[in-house]
Design an enzyme around this catalytic site. Sequence first.
Site, PDB file in Angstrom:
ATOM      1  N   SER A   1      40.675  65.561  32.889  1.00  0.00           N
ATOM      2  CA  SER A   1      41.180  64.204  33.042  1.00  0.00           C
ATOM      3  C   SER A   1      42.512  64.035  32.315  1.00  0.00           C
ATOM      4  O   SER A   1      43.501  64.650  32.686  1.00  0.00           O
ATOM      5  CB  SER A   1      40.133  63.202  32.553  1.00  0.00           C
TER       6      SER A   1
ATOM      7  N   LYS B   1      41.982  33.173  34.065  1.00  0.00           N
ATOM      8  CA  LYS B   1      42.105  33.872  32.782  1.00  0.00           C
ATOM      9  C   LYS B   1      40.782  34.496  32.345  1.00  0.00           C
ATOM     10  O   LYS B   1      40.769  35.576  31.743  1.00  0.00           O
ATOM     11  CB  LYS B   1      42.598  32.882  31.713  1.00  0.00           C
TER      12      LYS B   1
END
Length: 378
Positions: A165, A219
């Site tokens: 990764s 939000k």
Amino acid sequence: MQDAQPPAPQRPPVQEPAPSPPPPPNVWAYPAPPAESRGSGALKRMAVTLVATILLGSIVLNIYFGGLILPLLSGGMQEQVYQEGETDKRVVILPIEGMISGDTADFVRKALQQLDKDPPQALVVRIDSPGGGVTASDQIYHHLTDFKAKHEIPVVASFGATAASGGYYAGVAADHIVCEETGITGSIGVLAQHFSGQALLHKIGVEARYVVAEGSPRKAVANDVTRSWYDENGDMTDYGRESQKVILDLINSYYNRFVAVVEEGRPNLGSPEAVRAVATGDIYTAEQALANGLVDEIGYLDKAIKEAADRAQLTNPRVTTIAPPGPGLLRSLAGAAASVPDAANPGAGAVRELRRAAADAQGWSFRYACPVLAGTTD
């Protein structure tokens, strides 16, 4: 009888003239220096020369030992000899180990800045990492490619037990990749991690509420750690689907960046479609990675060093390694002082750690990391 003679007249004593008073001192005049012999002047010049030499030598020694000992005291980076060779031919090993974080990226940046002052003829990036943070992995890739272009030197990656990764992300900055026989690599992909505390809060009777500004109604989407994405039956709610889409948009962007980096660093793979064919998140053995073009050959660190030296046309080079900064004497003393338990509040340290863990759990963690291997890296 003779007459007595009158006494002879006494002459008055001669008066010496009174000495004239000394002239008033001239405060502006310096006394004349005493006359020196030729021998004493030579001795003084020798003494001055000796003092100046000692002073200059002290300055030089302070600079030298300051650069040599201060890193040991403060725990700064050091370049250590890995393999003896000709001093004017140098290959440097840069280690990237463990989970990749902001500290890892900072270490790489500082190490390369140090090498900027005296660049080697070749660089070997030794990677043993299951990956880590998205931004930190990308920063390491940037630092390596920038250093390679600036100094126009060959860069070879040496994969140890794990280069997966984010570890592979950093490795594709190299011109050539060598993977060890038992090495594991690949795991090209992105994952996001987030914790929900709704069930726990419900059990202890706590209800958390968020209030957002009217102008930013979204939000709280994917930001509310006290709100589960699933209902009591295990079905995803509308809030869960909305939050999932937000996170998917982010990690898909990070994934596309990963694919673009691999495509640029491994032109032998060909098209973006060919890169995506191997960028499925799968973990590959050394043989599989060689077969699908993710690495160039199988071998150990010595083979990577030889490859780097050959590309730089070096024979018998001196090989050094950048040692990660240790605690150092000064930091150890400061750490020992900081670690002394608070007699008035012995549980303060545990409380701080708990608060830090709780703060970390409140946010999303985006990683180029292989969670299966993350706990197995030395």
